[in-house]
Design a protein around this motif. Structure first.
Motif, PDB file in Angstrom:
ATOM      1  N   VAL A  51       0.742  -1.085   0.201  1.00 17.54           N
ATOM      2  CA  VAL A  51      -0.323  -0.426  -0.304  1.00 17.54           C
ATOM      3  C   VAL A  51       0.701   1.294  -0.047  1.00 17.54           C
ATOM      4  CG1 VAL A  51      -1.761   1.379   1.681  1.00 17.54           C
ATOM      5  CG2 VAL A  51      -1.629  -0.879   1.420  1.00 17.54           C
ATOM      6  N   ILE A  52       1.635   1.230   0.778  1.00 20.81           N
ATOM      7  CA  ILE A  52       2.836   2.695   0.551  1.00 20.81           C
ATOM      8  C   ILE A  52       3.479   2.654  -0.632  1.00 20.81           C
ATOM      9  CG2 ILE A  52       5.014   3.235   1.640  1.00 20.81           C
ATOM     10  CD1 ILE A  52       4.233   1.919   4.271  1.00 20.81           C
ATOM     11  N   GLU A  53       3.915   1.825  -1.584  1.00 20.56           N
ATOM     12  CA  GLU A  53       4.357   1.996  -2.478  1.00 20.56           C
ATOM     13  C   GLU A  53       3.326   2.493  -3.641  1.00 20.56           C
ATOM     14  OE1 GLU A  53       5.865  -2.185  -4.139  1.00 20.56           O
ATOM     15  OE2 GLU A  53       7.451  -1.859  -2.293  1.00 20.56           O
ATOM     16  N   VAL A  54       1.947   1.682  -3.191  1.00 24.32           N
ATOM     17  CA  VAL A  54       0.979   3.103  -4.397  1.00 24.32           C
ATOM     18  C   VAL A  54       0.798   3.833  -4.133  1.00 24.32           C
ATOM     19  CG1 VAL A  54      -1.336   2.471  -4.301  1.00 24.32           C
ATOM     20  CG2 VAL A  54      -0.435   0.496  -4.913  1.00 24.32           C
ATOM     21  N   HIS A  55       0.797   4.142  -3.067  1.00 24.43           N
ATOM     22  CA  HIS A  55       1.048   6.260  -2.655  1.00 24.43           C
ATOM     23  C   HIS A  55       1.902   6.480  -3.534  1.00 24.43           C
ATOM     24  CE1 HIS A  55      -3.174   5.707  -0.474  1.00 24.43           C
ATOM     25  NE2 HIS A  55      -2.534   4.893   0.780  1.00 24.43           N
ATOM     26  N   VAL A  56       3.052   6.003  -3.198  1.00 20.95           N
ATOM     27  CA  VAL A  56       4.471   6.490  -3.421  1.00 20.95           C
ATOM     28  C   VAL A  56       4.373   6.686  -5.189  1.00 20.95           C
ATOM     29  CG1 VAL A  56       7.228   5.963  -3.495  1.00 20.95           C
ATOM     30  CG2 VAL A  56       6.079   5.971  -1.344  1.00 20.95           C
ATOM     31  N   ASN A  57       4.386   5.440  -5.338  1.00 18.50           N
ATOM     32  CA  ASN A  57       3.820   6.116  -7.067  1.00 18.50           C
ATOM     33  C   ASN A  57       2.605   6.970  -7.227  1.00 18.50           C
ATOM     34  OD1 ASN A  57       5.636   4.111  -7.725  1.00 18.50           O
ATOM     35  ND2 ASN A  57       4.236   2.468  -7.415  1.00 18.50           N
TER      36      ASN A  57
END
Length: 221
Positions: free
Chosen positions: A190-196
């Motif tokens: 989920v953190i990766e999604v928000h970063v992207n």
């Protein structure tokens, strides 16, 4: 940002947790001083709101125990309006600020915001600024190059954490520990999604990925 609220008045605690959650803070709540003594020392909180009149162990004793162990987390104490002696003792014991009851939740939010910025060496201006971005915490949106950019709740929480740690290398584990409360399942995907998504809105160059290490916001310090 992850907060610990220690307050034995259940209706007040419910109101404060709801208000803090709306403002993007991951908040754990405890009502007993003995539990707070242990958890405040063992979990990576960004700030603690501590009532002094607690069952189990008085708030002043809890605060003294934290500071004796070297805990540097900012602590804001809550006291009764007529307990001026408690406020003085709380500051002597290592509190960073205090608020007297009754108070408006918005005043608590502003004091928390100011303490967090001070703890990270950031000027307490109307907007949080770093990396060419201005973040309006009250409206949960940001400004870049004259444009007003909408953020989701998850994007806002992540961007605020990055902006309070500009130029620092931050691991996914650290982000998960500070963006979620103790009851929420922590998902690095989920953190990766928000970063992207933030990269898509603000520019890919703003958030650097260091393989196997984590992320860096806004370049080297």
């Amino acid at each position: 940002m992850r907060l610990l609220l220690v307050e034995d008045n259940v209706p007040l605690a419910d109101e404060l947790v709801a208000s803090l959650t709306r403002q993007g803070y991951a908040t754990d709540w405890l009502a007993d001083g003995r539990d707070a003594d242990y958890q405040g020392s063992s979990e990576p909180y960004d700030l603690i709101v501590l009532d002094l009149g607690l069952p189990g162990k008085p708030g002043l004793e809890v605060l003294r125990a934290w500071r004796s162990r070297g805990l540097a987390t900012p602590v804001l104490i809550l006291t009764a309006r007529d307990s001026w002696a408690e406020r003085i003792e709380g500051l002597k014991a290592g509190a960073d600020d205090y608020l007297t009851k009754p108070f408006h939740p918005e005043e608590l939010l502003l004091r928390i915001q100011a303490l967090l910025r001070r703890a990270h060496g950031v000027a307490n201006q109307p907007l949080l600024q770093a990396g060419g971005i201005a973040l309006d915490e009250a409206r949960q949106r940001c400004h870049k190059d004259g444009q007003d950019i909408e953020l989701t709740a998850g994007e806002f929480r992540l961007l605020r954490y990055f902006m309070l740690h500009p130029g620092q290398l931050i691991s996914k584990t650290q982000l998960a520990e500070h963006l979620y409360d103790g009851e929420t399942e922590r998902d690095s995907n989920v953190i990766e999604v928000h970063v992207n998504r933030l990269r898509g809105k603000l520019g890919r160059e703003l958030i650097e990925t260091r393989r196997g290490q984590g992320y860096r916001f806004g370049g080297a310090p």
